[in-house]
Write an enzyme that holds these catalytic residues in place. Sequence first.
Site, PDB file in Angstrom:
ATOM      1  N   ASN A  53       0.823  -1.202   0.000  1.00 17.50           N
ATOM      2  CA  ASN A  53       0.000   0.000   0.000  1.00 17.50           C
ATOM      3  C   ASN A  53       0.863   1.261   0.000  1.00 17.50           C
ATOM      4  O   ASN A  53       2.081   1.188   0.162  1.00 17.50           O
ATOM      5  CB  ASN A  53      -0.949  -0.024   1.203  1.00 17.50           C
ATOM      6  CG  ASN A  53      -2.285   0.619   0.904  1.00 17.50           C
ATOM      7  OD1 ASN A  53      -2.368   1.570   0.126  1.00 17.50           O
ATOM      8  ND2 ASN A  53      -3.333   0.111   1.522  1.00 17.50           N
ATOM      9  N   HIS A  83      22.797   1.995  11.635  1.00 21.62           N
ATOM     10  CA  HIS A  83      24.130   2.432  12.053  1.00 21.62           C
ATOM     11  C   HIS A  83      24.465   1.795  13.391  1.00 21.62           C
ATOM     12  O   HIS A  83      23.569   1.477  14.174  1.00 21.62           O
ATOM     13  CB  HIS A  83      24.186   3.957  12.161  1.00 21.62           C
ATOM     14  CG  HIS A  83      23.991   4.646  10.858  1.00 21.62           C
ATOM     15  ND1 HIS A  83      24.997   4.787   9.939  1.00 21.62           N
ATOM     16  CD2 HIS A  83      22.888   5.198  10.302  1.00 21.62           C
ATOM     17  CE1 HIS A  83      24.537   5.424   8.882  1.00 21.62           C
ATOM     18  NE2 HIS A  83      23.258   5.676   9.068  1.00 21.62           N
ATOM     19  N   ALA A 109      -0.660  -0.861   9.458  1.00 22.22           N
ATOM     20  CA  ALA A 109      -0.293   0.512   9.111  1.00 22.22           C
ATOM     21  C   ALA A 109       0.744   1.092  10.056  1.00 22.22           C
ATOM     22  O   ALA A 109       0.638   0.977  11.270  1.00 22.22           O
ATOM     23  CB  ALA A 109      -1.541   1.393   9.098  1.00 22.22           C
ATOM     24  N   ALA A 127      -0.623  -2.521  13.844  1.00 20.77           N
ATOM     25  CA  ALA A 127      -0.328  -1.158  13.400  1.00 20.77           C
ATOM     26  C   ALA A 127       0.555  -0.450  14.423  1.00 20.77           C
ATOM     27  O   ALA A 127       0.351  -0.563  15.629  1.00 20.77           O
ATOM     28  CB  ALA A 127      -1.624  -0.384  13.193  1.00 20.77           C
ATOM     29  N   ARG A 147       5.938  -7.082  21.025  1.00 17.36           N
ATOM     30  CA  ARG A 147       5.916  -8.290  21.872  1.00 17.36           C
ATOM     31  C   ARG A 147       4.758  -9.177  21.415  1.00 17.36           C
ATOM     32  O   ARG A 147       3.778  -8.685  20.841  1.00 17.36           O
ATOM     33  CB  ARG A 147       5.715  -7.909  23.329  1.00 17.36           C
ATOM     34  CG  ARG A 147       6.753  -6.945  23.847  1.00 17.36           C
ATOM     35  CD  ARG A 147       7.130  -7.265  25.265  1.00 17.36           C
ATOM     36  NE  ARG A 147       8.013  -6.269  25.851  1.00 17.36           N
ATOM     37  CZ  ARG A 147       9.322  -6.242  25.688  1.00 17.36           C
ATOM     38  NH1 ARG A 147       9.898  -7.120  24.931  1.00 17.36           N
ATOM     39  NH2 ARG A 147      10.056  -5.323  26.269  1.00 17.36           N
TER      40      ARG A 147
END
Length: 152
Positions: A53, A83, A109, A127, A147
């Site tokens: 999407n 990094h 999302a 999301a 989790r």
Amino acid sequence: MADRWHRVRILTVCAAAWGALTGQVVDDTFRLVPPVRVDHGVNLRVGRNVFINHGCTLSDIGGIEIGDDVLLAPNVSLLSSGHPIEPFERTRRVTAAPIVVGRNVWIGAGATILQGVTIGADSVVAAGAVVARDVPPATLVGGVPARTIRSL
């Protein structure tokens, strides 16, 4: 009828652009809603019946493999590079590790998947989750850091 033709044309153009970006033949079940941001494209593999999407970011320096039947909701980030934590190394080096998204995974999302993570088949990432560790198959994860919520 014109709206349907317009949607088909957009999907066809997106699939052609994706194929040019990744250097791969794109399956006719692939769906992409632009815009999508990709670092390189050459380290990106996508299975059959994948839906990406709008607003997704795919940082493929370390490699990204997306299995069959995967759904990426709006604004998902798959970040296979980063990094070092140590300050003296941070500006001198990039770290990278592959991301593997198993078959039939749904990533909600705004979720972020970090380098080196494997998401097992049939799992769901809620999301807004930030996934920094592997997700077992058929598991719902959510939160920051993500989790296990429950088995599916």
